[in-house]
Design an enzyme around this catalytic site. Structure first.
Site: not given
Ligand SMILES: Cc1ncc(CN)c(N)n1
Length: 207
Positions: A43, A79, A128, A186
């Protein structure tokens, strides 16, 4: 079509991405730490790829979409720093090679550079929104993973996703094909972390 309608138009694939066995295992604590670590390293790579995609999108975005995209870029840089801290604490090597699902998602983001802005904004909102809803499914999170679940379900992130929704709707987003491509990517990303059968046979198929 408003982008939010895409969720109702494709409920099964949406559920597959946002109620994946990886997430229920984060919630009940049955996810092995190794599977979580594999996912975390991949990720971090994805976030770096997303940062590049979003920077390119900002360069061609219409004026009203600039603020939300620019704010998102700053958040992604922060992030990445957070991922680096987490990886160091867990003894993980963030330079590990991309696994196939990560590489395929990066290729999708590169293809989206050639898509028109409404399609690219729909893609970014889908990326998102899927992530937000997925981690919301994992709430409150087993103690071992609670910090992560809380990190990705804060109100500020939900507000950002709402801003992306408004930006995509303002340019007439709401395209089925790109929504389906992103949600499939995803699902493949969650599957990847369970690829070694971390939850036992059949776990992925039960999504
Ligand atoms: C796979 C994935 N999708 C979305 C996000 C949200 N930025 C993420 N970090 N990783």
């Amino acid at each position: 079509m408003p982008v939010a309608e895409l969720l109702q138009r494709h409920p099964e694939i949406w559920r597959g991405a946002t109620a994946h066995p990886f997430l229920t295992a984060v919630r009940d604590g049955s996810l092995p730490a190794g599977a979580f670590d594999t996912w975390l390293v991949q990720d971090a790579r994805f976030v770096a790829d997303l940062l590049r995609f979003q920077a390119r999108l900002l360069a061609r975005a219409p004026r009203p979409a600039q603020a939300v995209l620019a704010g998102g870029l700053v958040a992604l840089v922060e992030e990445l720093a957070w991922f680096e801290e987490q990886a160091a604490a867990r003894g993980l090597d963030l330079t590990a090679p991309a696994l196939p699902a990560t590489a395929a998602y990066a290729e999708l983001l590169q293809r989206l550079d050639a898509a028109d802005v409404p399609v690219a904004l729909t893609a970014l909102w889908t990326i998102e929104r899927t992530y937000l809803d997925a981690w919301t499914t994992a709430l409150p999170g087993a103690p071992a993973y609670r910090e992560f679940v809380e990190h990705w379900t804060v109100p500020g992130f939900a507000g950002y996703v709402a801003g992306l929704e408004a930006a995509a709707d303002a340019v007439g987003g709401g395209r089925d094909a790109v929504f389906l491509d992103v949600v499939a990517a995803e699902v493949a990303f969650w599957d990847m972390a369970l690829g070694d059968g971390a939850l036992g046979d059949g776990a992925v198929q039960s999504a």
